[in-house]
Each structure stands twice: as C-alpha cells, then as structure tokens.
Enzyme design. Structure first.
Site, PDB file in Angstrom:
ATOM      1  N   ASP A  18       1.217  -1.210   0.044  1.00 61.56           N
ATOM      2  CA  ASP A  18       0.040   0.025   0.045  1.00 61.56           C
ATOM      3  C   ASP A  18       0.893   1.365   0.127  1.00 61.56           C
ATOM      4  O   ASP A  18       0.455   2.230   0.576  1.00 61.56           O
ATOM      5  CB  ASP A  18      -1.125   0.115   0.977  1.00 61.56           C
ATOM      6  CG  ASP A  18      -1.730  -1.190   1.122  1.00 61.56           C
ATOM      7  OD1 ASP A  18      -2.264  -1.833   0.192  1.00 61.56           O
ATOM      8  OD2 ASP A  18      -2.128  -1.746   2.276  1.00 61.56           O
ATOM      9  N   HIS A  63      -4.914  -1.648  -5.639  1.00 61.49           N
ATOM     10  CA  HIS A  63      -4.042  -0.513  -6.165  1.00 61.49           C
ATOM     11  C   HIS A  63      -4.834   0.582  -6.607  1.00 61.49           C
ATOM     12  O   HIS A  63      -5.527   0.559  -7.422  1.00 61.49           O
ATOM     13  CB  HIS A  63      -3.243  -0.994  -7.190  1.00 61.49           C
ATOM     14  CG  HIS A  63      -2.001  -2.102  -6.719  1.00 61.49           C
ATOM     15  ND1 HIS A  63      -1.356  -2.819  -7.589  1.00 61.49           N
ATOM     16  CD2 HIS A  63      -1.837  -2.571  -5.625  1.00 61.49           C
ATOM     17  CE1 HIS A  63      -0.421  -3.415  -6.818  1.00 61.49           C
ATOM     18  NE2 HIS A  63      -0.894  -3.492  -5.759  1.00 61.49           N
TER      19      HIS A  63
END
Ligand code: GDP
Ligand code: IMO
Ligand code: MG
Length: 421
Positions: A13, A41
């Site tokens: 992340d 994403h």
C-alpha cells in the site's frame, strides 16, 4: 528498451497503483507478475477513481498492452468484474489485456480454507485478506493447482473432482460447509468462457517485445516485507514479491530488468498481524489520525507508524532499487516535529532487519531522529523548489540513507499530484 519494476519498499500500500498509472505513459507493456486479488491498487485519473486488484494499473494509458503473468493467482469473478468496470468507464481493455494460461485459479475451497485456517490460528492469525491466497499458492507448489490451460483438455474436470474430494474432507473436519462438484464446475466453465478471449500464452509476446526494444513496466503486488522469504515470516503473503519474481512470473530474464523504482510512503502502514517496529499505538493522537488509512481490498483500518529507514534501506539493497518514489509527503504537513527511525538496536548493539526474525523484530529498539515539520499545504506544489525547506530536507534525508535518488514525490492521490525531480 527499458524494463522497470515498480516495487513497494515497505509492507504494501505504498502507492504502487498511482505510480504505475503515472509512469505508464511511456510504457508499451504493463504487467502484473505476482500475488493475486489480495492486492488493492488505487488509481485516480481522468477516468475516475479505481481500486484495482488484478488488471495492471498502467492499463489506462491508451497505448499500453496489459499482461497478467503466470505468477499471478486469479479469482475469475473478481477479474470479470474488474474488466467490466474498466470497459464501462471507457478504458477499453479488449484486445490489449492478456492473461497467461499458466496462471492459477482461486477456487471457492481456497477462500473457505483461508478463513478456516485463520480462525483455527486464533490470536496467532496472519490477518489475511481471506481471498484464498495462501491455500491457492500451497496447491500450486504441491501440484494440486488448477490453471486456465486445464480447460483446453479434460484436465479441468478430473483435477477439480480430485481436489473437491480432498478439500471437502478438510472443510468438513474443520466445521465448514462442503462444496458440490457440479456447481463449482459449471460456475468455473462460465468464467472460462467469459475470459477465454483474454487468455493467451505470453511467451512470444514478451520475447518479441524484448527483442523489439519495447518498454515494460512491471507492477509488484504487496510490498517487500510481505515477501514469503524476506518478509516478516509467518506474517507475510504467499508469493515472492521482490523483482526477481518477475522472471518466473512473467518470463522476463533477470538481466533484462533495467530499473527498479522503490515506492516509499513518507510514513509506514501495515494491514494484518506482524511486527511494525515504528508503530504508533495511541489512536487518539493527531499523528495517528493523520496517518490512518482504509485498506483498498478489505476495508480494514491500516496500522500506522513513523518512517523506518532501516526498512527502506533493506528494501533498496534486497531489490536493487535504482530510484525512489516518495508518496504521501503531503500527509506530513501540519506536524511540528516528525520522528524517523534511523536504525535498530538489540541489547544496546546495532542490529539490521535481516539479523532477526519476526519475533526478534518485535523486540528491537527503534532509534529515532526528530526532524522539524512544516505547516504549509504542499498539495499544489509542482516543483521541488516550491516545497518548504523542511520538506526538502526530509526528502534529502531519505536519499542520503537509502543511497539512491528520490526521483518522484507524491503530494496527493491523483495521477498529476506528482513532482518529478
Ligand atoms: P498500493 O497498494 O501500493 O497501490 O497502494 P494503495 O492504493 O493500497 O494505498 C495507497 C493510498 O494512498 C491510496 O489511497 C492512494 O490513493 C493514496 N496515495 C498514493 N499516493 C499518494 C500521495 O502522494 N498523496 C496522498 N495524499 N495520497 C496518495
Ligand atoms: P497491495 O498490493 C497490504 C497482507 C494481509 C496479511 C498478509 C497475508 O495492495 O500493496 P494474504 O491475503 O496475502 O494471504 O494476507 O498480507 N497483504 C497486504 N497488505 N497490501 C497488500 O497488497 C496486501 N496483500 C496482502 O493484510 O497481513
Ligand atoms: Mg494496496
């Protein structure tokens, strides 16, 4: 020809999706090579806001061809939903998205087993995304997996029959609900028919691309420290995440990788269990509230911590990072002081990340340096020179520690909220 791998230098992340979307303009091929739809994403651009799990984030650039390599594990229902979402948003993916027939399928029993194993582990649970990732990779390496290519023969039916006999016994023993062969078979046949136009062996495509001097952008899923071997085992994911995984997962020989972009968040986050040496535990503090994020795949709250330079340095060394992209610098605005972990100590002696295991990492002392913060909102800045001195010094400090240049700086979630140096 360039082959650029974009990797996260922390626990996932870091903003890989945004960076890949930004860099894709110059790419011919954009590819995923590891993990599965445990990845989430985030991409924000002229097409909208997307949380992408399987399709390479570079697909928004009109001239790119998207590849999902054999190293990726696929939940077909997630992929179909994603393809529909992209097509409906005007990002036509037909004829320019190819799925390797070598990629393994996440079956319903993988998801059930993921949940049952987590529950059995109780307090020692990994905190997985429960997408079936551990079980599908376990089946892959123990010769029990099902691949898209199996639909080309009778292999799919016979392999599924055997697997369901085995898996139903385990599911039953663990108190779960068993699955019916016909139902699973029919559902997955439907998935196959739907995705068939996208399935194609990638070998020649990749080899021809390399010979024709094309530019490849390889998008890692997860981060360096979720890597099965080099991450904080057993609090890791089930695939290799370091750039060498692109070799097996896509068929690109290691010597062709020309650049490795290390995406580094200006602080640290982690989802699920496992050590996070710089963790901020007090959820009432201003800094915790500033750093807190919601996970793109599961919606869980991400754990947060200060920037950990030992982690970033280790990622640079391990993955051969050639340049860094620092994301979320804008989030640090408004702090009087910023803590940065510069190294670890154990019993007053210096210790490196790689010298201890996950349980040792829980015990290391984090040595901090306090640096001055800045108050200005930097989200509108578009050049390095326009940043406050303290923000520039923060960037330079990271470069000095990592010994590679910070080439891009993220100052907002949108594609164009990026400073190029
Ligand atoms: P990934 O899994 O590495 O692609 O990252 P995620 O998308 O899961 O999480 C990164 C989060 O940070 C997302 O919400 C992005 O929209 C956001 N983001 C990425 N870069 C920046 C940045 O430079 N500034 C801000 N404020 N947000 C960013
Ligand atoms: P992206 O690509 C952050 C974490 C899970 C859990 C561990 C194992 O968006 O950066 P798994 O479901 O893979 O068996 O879970 O790995 N995890 C991630 N954390 N970002 C990710 O992906 C992750 N993918 C898996 O939270 O701790
Ligand atoms: Mg993510």
């Amino acid at each position: 020809m360039t082959v650029t791998a974009v990797i996260g230098s922390q626990w996932g992340d870091e903003g890989k999706g945004k960076v890949v979307d930004y860099l894709a303009e110059r790419a011919d091929y954009v590819a995923r090579f590891n993990g599965g739809n445990n990845a989430g994403h985030t991409v924000i651009n002229e097409f909208g806001t997307f949380k992408i799990h399987l399709v390479p984030s570079g697909i928004f650039a009109r001239n790119t061809v998207g590849l999902i390599g054999g190293g990726v594990v696929i939940d077909p229902s997630v992929l179909i939903e994603e393809i529909d979402l992209l097509n409906n948003a005007g990002v036509g993916v037909e004829g320019r998205l190819w799925i390797s027939p070598r990629s393994h399928l996440i079956m319903p029993y993988h998801k059930i087993l993921d949940g049952l194993y987590e529950e059995a582990k109780g307090a020692g649970a990994t905190g997985t995304t429960r997408r079936g990732i551990g079980p599908v990779f376990a089946d892959k390496v123990s010769y029990n997996g099902i691949r898209w290519s199996d639909f080309g023969s009778k292999a799919f039916e016979s392999r599924l029959q055997v697997q369901l006999e085995l898996k139903n016994k385990i599911i039953l023993a663990l108190g779960g609900k068993t699955l019916k062969y016909e139902e699973v078979r029919d559902t997955y046949r439907e998935y196959y028919l739907r995705l068939k136009p996208y399935i194609r062996e990638l070998f020649s495509l990749v080899q021809d691309g390399l010979k024709a001097d094309k530019n490849f952008l390889l998008e890692q899923a997860m981060g360096t420290f979720l890597d099965t071997d080099w991450g904080t085992y057993p609090f890791v994911t089930a695939s290799t995440t370091i750039p060498s995984a692109a070799s097996a997962g896509l068929g690109i020989p290691p010597r062709y990788i020309t650049n490795v972009v290390g995406v580094t968040k200006a602080y640290t986050t982690r989802v699920g269990a496992g050590p996070l040496p710089t963790e901020i535990h007090d959820t009432e503090t201003e800094v915790y509230k500033k750093f807190a994020e919601t996970a793109a795949t599961t919606g869980r709250t991400r754990r947060v911590g200060w920037l950990d330079l030992e982690i970033v340095k280790t990622a640079v060394e391990l993955s051969g990072v050639t340049e860094l992209c620092l994301t979320k610098l804008d989030v640090l605005s408004g702090l009087d002081e910023i803590q940065v972990c510069t190294r670890y100590e154990l019993s007053c002696d210096p210790v490196r990340y790689a010298d201890v295991d996950s349980y040792g990492l829980e015990k290391v002392e984090t040595v901090y340096k306090t640096v001055p913060g800045w108050q200005e909102d930097i989200s509108k800045a578009r050049s390095f020179d326009n940043l406050p001195t303290q923000a520039k010094d923060y960037v330079k400090m990271i470069e000095d520690a990592a010994e590679v240049p910070v080439k891009w700086i993220g100052i907002g979630p949108e594609r164009d909220a990026t400073i190029r140096r």
